[in-house]
Design an enzyme around this catalytic site. Structure first.
Site, short mmCIF file in Angstrom:
data_model
loop_
_atom_site.label_atom_id
_atom_site.label_comp_id
_atom_site.label_asym_id
_atom_site.label_seq_id
_atom_site.Cartn_x
_atom_site.Cartn_y
_atom_site.Cartn_z
N LYS A 23 0.81 -1.22 0.00
CA LYS A 23 0.00 0.00 0.00
C LYS A 23 0.84 1.27 0.00
CE LYS A 23 -4.40 -1.59 1.83
NZ LYS A 23 -5.44 -1.40 2.84
N LYS B 241 -5.27 -10.47 -5.92
CA LYS B 241 -6.53 -10.70 -5.23
C LYS B 241 -7.59 -9.68 -5.63
CE LYS B 241 -6.35 -7.87 -1.08
NZ LYS B 241 -6.62 -7.65 0.32
N LYS C 116 -11.36 -4.44 -2.86
CA LYS C 116 -12.39 -3.41 -2.97
C LYS C 116 -11.83 -2.07 -3.40
CE LYS C 116 -13.43 -3.62 1.86
NZ LYS C 116 -12.17 -3.65 2.63
P1 TYM Z 1 -10.58 -6.19 4.45
O1 TYM Z 1 -11.63 -5.17 4.62
O2 TYM Z 1 -9.53 -5.95 3.43
O3 TYM Z 1 -11.26 -7.56 4.11
C1 TYM Z 1 -12.30 -8.12 4.92
C2 TYM Z 1 -12.17 -9.62 4.96
O4 TYM Z 1 -12.27 -10.15 3.63
C3 TYM Z 1 -11.12 -10.94 3.35
N1 TYM Z 1 -10.80 -10.78 1.92
C4 TYM Z 1 -10.72 -11.78 1.05
N2 TYM Z 1 -10.86 -13.11 1.19
C5 TYM Z 1 -10.71 -13.86 0.07
N3 TYM Z 1 -10.45 -13.34 -1.16
C6 TYM Z 1 -10.30 -12.02 -1.33
N4 TYM Z 1 -10.06 -11.52 -2.54
C7 TYM Z 1 -10.43 -11.17 -0.19
N5 TYM Z 1 -10.35 -9.83 -0.01
C8 TYM Z 1 -10.57 -9.61 1.29
C9 TYM Z 1 -10.02 -10.40 4.24
O5 TYM Z 1 -9.01 -11.33 4.46
C10 TYM Z 1 -10.80 -10.08 5.49
O6 TYM Z 1 -10.98 -11.23 6.28
N6 TYM Z 1 -7.55 -5.35 8.30
C11 TYM Z 1 -8.79 -6.00 7.93
C12 TYM Z 1 -9.97 -5.53 8.75
C13 TYM Z 1 -9.76 -5.64 10.20
C14 TYM Z 1 -9.79 -6.84 10.96
C15 TYM Z 1 -9.55 -6.43 12.31
C16 TYM Z 1 -10.00 -8.17 10.65
C17 TYM Z 1 -9.51 -4.62 11.06
N7 TYM Z 1 -9.39 -5.08 12.33
C18 TYM Z 1 -9.51 -7.37 13.34
C19 TYM Z 1 -9.96 -9.11 11.68
C20 TYM Z 1 -9.71 -8.71 13.01
C21 TYM Z 1 -9.08 -5.68 6.46
O7 TYM Z 1 -8.70 -4.66 5.97
O8 TYM Z 1 -9.91 -6.54 5.84
#
Ligand code: TYM
Length: 333
Positions: free
Chosen positions: A111, A197, A200
């Protein structure tokens, strides 16, 4: 019941990757676990955000959680910034982690490189300390399990290190969480470049399926998804990433094994595969969208989030008091 926690960052619309990698699993887990789920809006501002877009994304993700089946009576569902302890513990953990370990986070490397290349010319410090806030999110609630996609595994591992470090330095205060990625390490890939991957924050709308895409958009995006010229349906992530991605989307949405699906596709071609993917996508997404439309802008969602935040605050407040006491941050015992 064992405790579990997960979240989605509100830096864009919820994607099929988020749904299959996380939300669908959270919905199922809430029967067996004491589930805590939130919208990570404080994580979202680690990259520049337009305020109206941010607000819309928060509201959409909130309503989508419930529309996908998160139950406010079974789970604690809230907005991260409604619980001040996240930022507070995040700060404390910033003082206990090192620049070295944070520099090794691959998400930060990706990032920050993107931020630099975008020409905006700066990397927010919050992008660097993002994982300590995430560790705070998890440790506040004594979460034993963290169901996330593989892309978040490194952050959960850092959380484990920080938990153990704090317990050693100051006395037992945190549960050391376990990262729960999907069995097959499922990662939904970008439809236009299946070697990366589905994200969003992608700037190519054709590359991602959003949970709120119209049926027509879903159809055209799957039809335009990159495959290869072989026209042979085969699960082969290295040589056939596009086709493999479509296969995985299908089997996960349909809850069938790869073997079962392959039997179905014997002698079939890519058009058949794509038709199947479109069909199952619409089957799953349309009812979610119907429920979403009832919920979006409703008072119900607001009340559920307030109720969730009230419960979360009680848990988080207890924990922060314990941490501050063990660290000597207060004057009373
Ligand atoms: P984020 O918002 O990027 O994604 C949310 C969840 O979706 C999963 N994910 C995917 N899984 C499979 N294929 C994909 N292409 C894909 N894109 C996203 C991510 O692995 C995630 O589980 N940092 C985290 C949010 C967060 C969090 C936390 C998670 C903040 N605090 C505490 C767990 C515990 C994030 O940005 O996820």
């Amino acid at each position: 019941k064992k405790k579990m926690l997960s979240a989605i960052t509100s830096s864009g619309a919820m994607t099929l990757g988020n749904y299959l990698g996380a939300v669908k699993r959270m919905v199922n887990f809430q029967e067996q676990y004491e589930m805590h789920v939130f919208i990570a809006n404080l994580h979202a501002i680690t990259v520049p955000q337009d305020k109206e877009v941010l607000r819309k994304n928060i509201k959409e993700i909130a309503a989508l959680y419930f529309a996908c089946g998160m139950d406010p009576n079974k789970s604690v569902i809230f907005l991260q910034s409604d619980v001040l302890e996240h930022a507070q513990l995040g700060w404390i953990l910033n003082t206990q982690s090192t620049i070295g370990e944070l520099s090794r986070m691959t998400q930060y490397k990706d990032k920050s490189q993107k931020a630099e290349e975008s020409g905006k010319g700066y990397i927010p410090a919050g992008l660097f300390t993002y994982p300590t806030l995430m560790a705070a999110d998890i440790l506040l609630y004594d979460a034993e399990f963290v169901p996330v996609g593989v892309d978040q595994k490194q952050h959960v591992e850092l959380t484990r290190d920080l938990a153990m470090r704090m317990n050693n330095r100051y006395g037992e205060m945190f549960v050391v969480p376990e990262c729960l990625v999907t069995e097959n390490k499922l990662k939904i890939m970008d439809l236009q470049d299946p070697t990366k991957k589905m994200s969003k924050s992608s700037d190519n709308p054709k590359a991602i399926i959003k949970m709120l895409d119209s049926p027509a958009d879903i159809r055209s995006k799957i039809k335009a998804a990159v495959t290869d010229s072989e026209n042979l349906i085969k699960h082969d992530p290295i040589n056939k990433p596009g086709v493999t991605n479509l296969i995985e989307i299908y089997t996960t949405l349909k809850n069938v094994s790869l073997q079962e699906a392959m039997v179905r596709w014997k002698g079939k071609n890519y058009k058949d595969l794509k038709d199947d993917v479109i069909e199952v996508l619409l089957e799953v997404i349309e009812p979610i969208q119907t429920r979403y439309k009832e919920l979006y802008n409703s008072l119900e969602v607001e009340q559920w989030l307030e109720q969730g935040a009230a419960k979360a605050r009680m848990i988080a407040n207890k924990k922060i008091n314990k941490v501050q006491n063990l660290m000597g941050l207060n004057y009373k015992r």
